[in-house]
Design an enzyme around this catalytic site. Sequence first.
Site, PDB file in Angstrom:
ATOM      1  N   ASP A 178       0.532  -1.105  -0.036  1.00 27.16           N
ATOM      2  CA  ASP A 178      -0.351   0.473  -0.238  1.00 27.16           C
ATOM      3  C   ASP A 178       0.710   1.201  -0.278  1.00 27.16           C
ATOM      4  O   ASP A 178       0.103   2.482   0.330  1.00 27.16           O
ATOM      5  CB  ASP A 178      -1.119   0.181   0.967  1.00 27.16           C
ATOM      6  CG  ASP A 178      -1.739  -1.049   1.529  1.00 27.16           C
ATOM      7  OD1 ASP A 178      -2.457  -1.467   0.146  1.00 27.16           O
ATOM      8  OD2 ASP A 178      -2.055  -1.677   2.528  1.00 27.16           O
ATOM      9  N   ARG A 179       2.106   1.214  -0.276  1.00 22.72           N
ATOM     10  CA  ARG A 179       3.236   2.177  -0.514  1.00 22.72           C
ATOM     11  C   ARG A 179       3.248   2.712   0.432  1.00 22.72           C
ATOM     12  O   ARG A 179       3.679   4.010   1.024  1.00 22.72           O
ATOM     13  CB  ARG A 179       2.575   3.452  -1.166  1.00 22.72           C
ATOM     14  CG  ARG A 179       1.918   3.073  -3.323  1.00 22.72           C
ATOM     15  CD  ARG A 179       1.242   4.359  -3.534  1.00 22.72           C
ATOM     16  NE  ARG A 179       1.637   3.678  -5.444  1.00 22.72           N
ATOM     17  CZ  ARG A 179       2.494   3.985  -6.263  1.00 22.72           C
ATOM     18  NH1 ARG A 179       3.456   3.967  -5.958  1.00 22.72           N
ATOM     19  NH2 ARG A 179       2.102   2.856  -7.271  1.00 22.72           N
TER      20      ARG A 179
END
Length: 200
Positions: A178-179
């Site tokens: 999710d970065r």
Amino acid sequence: MNTFSSLGLQADPIASFSSWLKEAEAAGVAQYEAFSLATVNANGNPSVRTLLFKGMYRNGFGFFTNYNSPKAEDIRNNTYAALLFFWQVQARQIRISGTVEKLGQAESQAYFATRDRGSQIGAWASAQSEDLASREHLLEQVKRLEAKYANQQIPCPPHWGGFRLEPQTMEFWQGRKDRLHDRFEFTRTDTEWTYRRLAP
Ligand SMILES: Cc1cc2nc3c(=O)[nH]c(=O)nc-3n(C[C@H](O)[C@H](O)[C@H](O)COP(=O)(O)O)c2cc1C
């Protein structure tokens, strides 16, 4: 265990780099020792190219090249440069910046002696990044030099050798879901390193 140590990072960023480099090799990263070197010329214009990391020299990152090349000219004008390692298999990146200086002649000669003969001839034959009329011309130079040094040790050319980049900042980046990546930036103050966590 906190994230910092679970990533194999230690208070000494050079030791941390060595661990990550070994892990990249063990993970089968192709050309894990390749990095990008960014330099800036006298007009302030940057350029970047790929080189091979050849070990630590007195706590500086070592690489070898032609001392008449554009990158060497840039370094003469501005000793500040940056290195970037990217290991896709592990989603890791290391950014390093600092000042660059030439290795000693004995250090360059010692490394040159470990290179295979073909690469040693190449260092003499190629005026790196200068105009080349044709590939045939380069191959003729190689032939001429092979004849010149037949049955002899090939000396290290005076225009060829190493540099070491002494790091002032080093940032370790680990890609996460999710970065929400992990980033730790080390900065050197005199002889001590401090680090902080950066937002992804
Ligand atoms: C994987 C890879 C490794 C390279 N390793 C080196 C190296 O160790 N030394 C070098 O001088 N050039 C190396 N090169 C070539 C450089 O990227 C560059 O073309 C050359 O050094 C000229 O750069 P300059 O004109 O900016 O000085 C390598 C290129 C690649 C793609």
